[in-house]
Design a protein around this motif. Structure first.
Motif, PDB file in Angstrom:
ATOM      1  N   LYS A 266      -9.931  21.517  35.513  1.00  0.00           N
ATOM      2  CA  LYS A 266     -11.022  22.500  35.627  1.00  0.00           C
ATOM      3  C   LYS A 266     -12.274  22.027  34.895  1.00  0.00           C
ATOM      4  O   LYS A 266     -13.402  22.309  35.311  1.00  0.00           O
ATOM      5  CB  LYS A 266     -10.568  23.854  35.094  1.00  0.00           C
ATOM      6  N   SER A 267     -12.094  21.304  33.779  1.00  0.00           N
ATOM      7  CA  SER A 267     -13.262  20.741  33.085  1.00  0.00           C
ATOM      8  C   SER A 267     -13.969  19.728  33.966  1.00  0.00           C
ATOM      9  O   SER A 267     -15.203  19.690  34.052  1.00  0.00           O
ATOM     10  CB  SER A 267     -12.811  20.077  31.776  1.00  0.00           C
ATOM     11  N   GLU A 268     -13.158  18.903  34.653  1.00  0.00           N
ATOM     12  CA  GLU A 268     -13.747  17.921  35.571  1.00  0.00           C
ATOM     13  C   GLU A 268     -14.454  18.611  36.733  1.00  0.00           C
ATOM     14  O   GLU A 268     -15.555  18.240  37.126  1.00  0.00           O
ATOM     15  CB  GLU A 268     -12.644  17.003  36.092  1.00  0.00           C
ATOM     16  N   ARG A 269     -13.802  19.674  37.260  1.00  0.00           N
ATOM     17  CA  ARG A 269     -14.426  20.429  38.360  1.00  0.00           C
ATOM     18  C   ARG A 269     -15.703  21.117  37.907  1.00  0.00           C
ATOM     19  O   ARG A 269     -16.673  21.200  38.652  1.00  0.00           O
ATOM     20  CB  ARG A 269     -13.439  21.458  38.903  1.00  0.00           C
ATOM     21  N   GLN A 270     -15.693  21.616  36.649  1.00  0.00           N
ATOM     22  CA  GLN A 270     -16.898  22.263  36.129  1.00  0.00           C
ATOM     23  C   GLN A 270     -18.062  21.290  36.079  1.00  0.00           C
ATOM     24  O   GLN A 270     -19.183  21.596  36.477  1.00  0.00           O
ATOM     25  CB  GLN A 270     -16.616  22.819  34.737  1.00  0.00           C
ATOM     26  N   ALA A 271     -17.800  20.063  35.571  1.00  0.00           N
ATOM     27  CA  ALA A 271     -18.864  19.038  35.512  1.00  0.00           C
ATOM     28  C   ALA A 271     -19.356  18.696  36.918  1.00  0.00           C
ATOM     29  O   ALA A 271     -20.559  18.518  37.149  1.00  0.00           O
ATOM     30  CB  ALA A 271     -18.336  17.786  34.817  1.00  0.00           C
ATOM     31  N   LYS A 272     -18.384  18.605  37.858  1.00  0.00           N
ATOM     32  CA  LYS A 272     -18.770  18.283  39.232  1.00  0.00           C
ATOM     33  C   LYS A 272     -19.605  19.390  39.843  1.00  0.00           C
ATOM     34  O   LYS A 272     -20.610  19.136  40.511  1.00  0.00           O
ATOM     35  CB  LYS A 272     -17.518  18.050  40.072  1.00  0.00           C
ATOM     36  N   GLU A 273     -19.198  20.673  39.598  1.00  0.00           N
ATOM     37  CA  GLU A 273     -19.965  21.799  40.141  1.00  0.00           C
ATOM     38  C   GLU A 273     -21.359  21.867  39.518  1.00  0.00           C
ATOM     39  O   GLU A 273     -22.325  22.217  40.188  1.00  0.00           O
ATOM     40  CB  GLU A 273     -19.213  23.117  39.887  1.00  0.00           C
ATOM     41  N   GLN A 274     -21.451  21.518  38.225  1.00  0.00           N
ATOM     42  CA  GLN A 274     -22.767  21.514  37.575  1.00  0.00           C
ATOM     43  C   GLN A 274     -23.663  20.447  38.191  1.00  0.00           C
ATOM     44  O   GLN A 274     -24.862  20.670  38.411  1.00  0.00           O
ATOM     45  CB  GLN A 274     -22.599  21.246  36.077  1.00  0.00           C
ATOM     46  N   VAL A 777     -15.393  28.104  33.636  1.00  0.00           N
ATOM     47  CA  VAL A 777     -15.522  28.229  32.177  1.00  0.00           C
ATOM     48  C   VAL A 777     -14.573  29.304  31.651  1.00  0.00           C
ATOM     49  O   VAL A 777     -13.870  29.122  30.655  1.00  0.00           O
ATOM     50  CB  VAL A 777     -16.977  28.544  31.803  1.00  0.00           C
ATOM     51  N   GLU A 778     -14.530  30.473  32.343  1.00  0.00           N
ATOM     52  CA  GLU A 778     -13.635  31.554  31.931  1.00  0.00           C
ATOM     53  C   GLU A 778     -12.176  31.143  32.051  1.00  0.00           C
ATOM     54  O   GLU A 778     -11.355  31.441  31.190  1.00  0.00           O
ATOM     55  CB  GLU A 778     -13.909  32.808  32.771  1.00  0.00           C
ATOM     56  N   GLN A 779     -11.837  30.445  33.161  1.00  0.00           N
ATOM     57  CA  GLN A 779     -10.457  30.004  33.355  1.00  0.00           C
ATOM     58  C   GLN A 779     -10.033  29.019  32.262  1.00  0.00           C
ATOM     59  O   GLN A 779      -8.911  29.065  31.769  1.00  0.00           O
ATOM     60  CB  GLN A 779     -10.309  29.368  34.729  1.00  0.00           C
TER      61      GLN A 779
END
Length: 791
Positions: A266-274, A777-779
């Motif tokens: 999810k951290s990797e996905r967050q960076a990708k979504e950003q 981020v919440e997850q």
């Protein structure tokens, strides 16, 4: 799969660049449409472009396209051109993509090898594939191979004609060949054989079961087996409990590992979504801004296209009337059956009352359509007003589908309105007013105070500067006065020395003149008197005073030369000092004049400062402008509040109007939906007007003849000329308008307009990216909490 856009450049008869956009009107709202034209117009080329861009193949050639084929066949590349290309933008389950194919000539007039590429529109990146891998990747995205695609999606001309002209059995066979469904016939046959085989095996098993039932053991043996079964079941239960404990521990370990893995993912996905959000702001947001700039011209462009289409229709009708003079009528029995199917009055229908029943049905349908049009017009007007209010308010949180208003939309409008009212009240507080009626007076008073404080600040600056300049001039005057006092006595001393030196020079010149005469006499005597020879006058052999006059003359001459040098130096010093004293006196006088002028200016500025102090009711200000600056800043803050207060009040009023309009429109939309259902129950066809006219026209014979055609042609020409002129004028005017807002031409403006779905998709995409980042981020936080508890 859905094809969104087609782009062609120098493909067969399509010379130059051509674009077809199925996402924009009129194609996006047309439903079904046909590609028509005479032989060789390029209908098949449009279909060829699709398979060429996706698979590097064309149905009519049945082989892969290469540079040798293009050069030898003389096809695909438009004659006389050096390059050609096709692009297909399509949507599928995996997203939106653009597949491109191109080929071009090099400087040796030979064709380079063709090229292919795929672009992912979501990321804007090219897929890292070789050109030979592109067709296979398109098959995976679309879900169809090339053969399946041309047999199920794109039916070529030859196959379709062959299908229409064949018999019943042959059509069935051709349909299987075209669609590739022979496999289902084979599968059905194989399924039947397997079912038969399995059925027989099931029958044999049931027979064996019945035989074994008859061979069951005695009651004593059965009791022993039951006891043994109970013991085994007890042991099994204990083992299962232990296994459950171990499984629980293993599951906990797995959950911890899964949480660690999930947090990392999810951290990797967050960076990708950003990054996706940043990319969106850099590229797609610009497209959305251009759309919003061009959107006001959409209706005018559509109107212009409608005018052009009307002109084309007139021209086509004119050509049709000139080439054809009559039509055939429909058989009466077919029309009679059509009336019965349309009106559903087969029981009471006959030839005598058919037209009357048809007309009654038409009147009933038109009455409902009239109600629908009235409601639709009212609903559309309300929706347009809502759209105008939304655009005027320009609130991001109020971007909703006004064609389907919900209670949630009404609640969001109410929330935004309350927020704006709070901001408006705060603005009233800052501006120090209570009503909008106070705005003009307050603005005028603030402007007057601002002018006075600004003028006061300038006067204070001017006063400080004059004081500084006056002091500098006083310093200059004192310096020059001190110079004059000290140097005037020196000048007088030099003058006295000059007089004395002049007198000395005159005396030396007299002595030199006297000695000069004696010296000339002695020179003559030296020529007469010789050493050791007697003097002709006195006869003496010694001449002791022969060089006396010569030595005195040289000495006097040296003194005179020194005296003149001293006189010259004294004159130069006198001249230099006199010049400096004159300059000092001039500077002193200039300083005195400036000081006098500065004093007068100080008095004038003091008067001005006093006037502004009285106007502003101030007592002391000093030489520091910080207090004045603070006052000016406070006034400007209130002025800024006043400048925005009317707009905010207008926006609150618009929000209130929007809420009332949405509330009324929600009721209209519900009533309109019920009326549409009622119309569909009466008539579920596609085009009632056409169907009704076709049936009614079938009851009368065609009365067209040559005279009528001539009259129609004349009327069409008279109608065509003014419309053509109006169209050209409207086009030029619209072209000028779009240039004023920054577009190069009308075509550029039209290309910038996105479909409602595309614009909405871009807005929703941004919201989705933001929501995805927040959700991740919440997850991550939630997983970290659970992980910590588990640890």
């Amino acid at each position: 799969m859905k094809i969104n856009k087609i782009y062609l450049k120098n493909i067969n008869s399509f010379k130059g660049e051509h674009r077809i956009d199925f996402t924009e009107n009129p194609l996006s709202s047309a439903g079904l449409f046909a590609i028509v034209g005479p032989t060789g117009a390029g209908k098949s080329t449009l279909l060829d472009a699709i398979t060429l861009a996706l698979f590097n193949q064309i149905p009519r050639f049945d082989k892969k396209i290469s540079k040798d084929f293009v050069a030898s066949a003389g096809s695909i590349l438009t004659k006389g051109e050096r390059e050609c290309a096709v692009e297909i933008e399509f949507s599928c389950k995996s997203g939106n993509f653009v597949s491109k194919w191109w080929i071009e000539m090099n400087r040796n007039q030979n064709l380079n090898d063709y090229g292919m590429e795929i672009t992912d529109l979501l990321t804007g990146q090219l897929l890292p594939l070789k050109k030979s891998e592109i067709p296979k990747r398109n098959e995976e995205l679309i879900g169809l191979s090339y053969d399946q695609f041309i047999k199920s999606i794109l039916l070529s001309q030859g196959e379709f004609a062959k299908f229409l002209k064949s018999g019943k059995d042959e059509r069935g066979k051709l349909l299987e060949d075209i669609t590739g469904t022979q496999i289902y016939r084979k599968l059905g046959k194989k399924a039947f054989e397997i079912a038969k085989e399995k059925g027989q095996a099931l029958k044999d098993l049931r027979t064996n079961i019945d035989t074994e039932k008859r061979k069951l053991s005695t009651p004593e043996q059965e009791q022993n087996w039951l006891n043994r079964k109970s013991e085994i079941e007890k042991i099994s239960i204990d083992l299962e409990a232990q296994i459950q404990i171990f499984n629980t521990k293993i599951e906990l370990k797995k959950q911890v590992l899964n949480f660690q893995k999930s947090i990392a993912e999810k951290s990797e996905r967050q960076a990708k979504e950003q990054q996706n959000l940043n990319d969106f702001e850099s590229f797609e947001a610009i497209k959305l801004q251009n759309h919003e700039k061009a959107e006001p011209f959409q209706s005018l462009i559509l109107q212009l296209e409608s005018q052009q289409k009307a002109l084309q229709n007139l021209q086509e009708r004119l050509a049709s009337e000139e080439g054809s003079l009559d039509k055939n009528t429909t058989l009466l029995n077919e029309i009679f059956e059509n009336i019965g199917e349309l009106t559903k009055e087969q029981n009471t229908l006959n030839l005598e009352n058919a037209i009357e029943i048809l007309q009654n049905f038409r009147d009933k349908f038109y009455e409902l359509e009239k109600q629908r049009n009235t409601q639709e017009a009212t609903k559309k007007a309300n929706e347009n007003q809502i759209e105008e209010l939304i655009n005027k308010i320009a609130e991001k949180s109020l971007r909703f589908d006004f064609r389907q208003i919900t209670d949630e939309v009404l609640e969001s409008i109410k929330t935004v309105g309350l927020t704006h009212k709070t901001k408006l009240d705060e603005t009233f507080r800052i501006a120090q007013i209570t009503t909008l009626d106070d705005v003009p007076t307050r603005r005028e008073n603030l402007a007057e105070d601002h002018r006075n404080y600004s003028a006061l600040k300038l006067h204070v600056w001017e006063y400080v500067k004059i004081i500084k300049d006056s002091k500098e001039e006083q310093d200059v005057g004192k310096q020059q006065n001190d110079f004059i006092i000290t140097q005037k006595p020196e000048l007088e001393k030099i003058q006295e020395l000059i007089v004395k030196t002049g007198q000395n020079i005159k005396q030396l010149e007299t002595e030199k003149e006297t000695l000069g005469k004696s010296y000339n006499f002695e020179k003559d005597r030296q020529n007469l008197l010789k050493k050791d020879e007697p003097c002709p006058l006195c006869g003496s052999l010694e001449h002791p005073f022969l060089s006396h006059y010569a030595n005195n003359y040289v000495e006097i001459d040296l003194k005179l030369s020194e005296a003149k040098k001293e006189e010259k130096a004294l004159n130069e010093s006198f001249q230099d000092l006199s010049s400096k004293l004159a300059s000092a006196e001039a500077l002193l006088k200039n300083a005195i004049d400036k000081i006098t002028a500065f004093n007068e200016q100080i008095l004038e500025v003091k008067v001005k400062i006093e006037e502004k102090k009285q106007a502003l009711k101030l007592e002391k200000i000093g030489g520091n402008t910080e207090v004045i600056d603070a006052k000016i800043k406070a006034i400007e803050s209130q002025q800024n509040a006043l400048n925005g207060i009317e707009n905010k009040a207008e926006k609150l009023k618009d929000l209130q109007s929007l809420y009332r309009q949405c509330l009324a429109t929600k009721l209209l939309q519900s009533e309109y939906t019920l009326l549409i259902i009622k119309i569909k129950e009466l008539y579920s066809g596609v085009n009632f007007e056409k169907e009704y006219n076709d049936i009614q026209t079938g009851f009368v014979k065609t009365q067209a003849n040559i005279q009528t055609s001539a009259t129609i042609i004349k009327g069409l020409k008279e109608e065509l000329f003014p419309k053509q002129k109006t169209f050209e004028t409207d086009k030029v005017n619209l072209e000028n308008e779009v240039k004023l807002v920054g577009f190069e031409d009308l075509k550029t403006c039209q290309l910038a307009i996105l479909s409602i779905e595309s614009a909405k998709a871009l807005r929703e995409k941004k919201q989705a990216l933001i929501l995805a980042i927040q959700t991740l981020v919440e997850q991550i936080k939630e997983h970290q909490k659970i992980w910590m508890k588990s640890s």
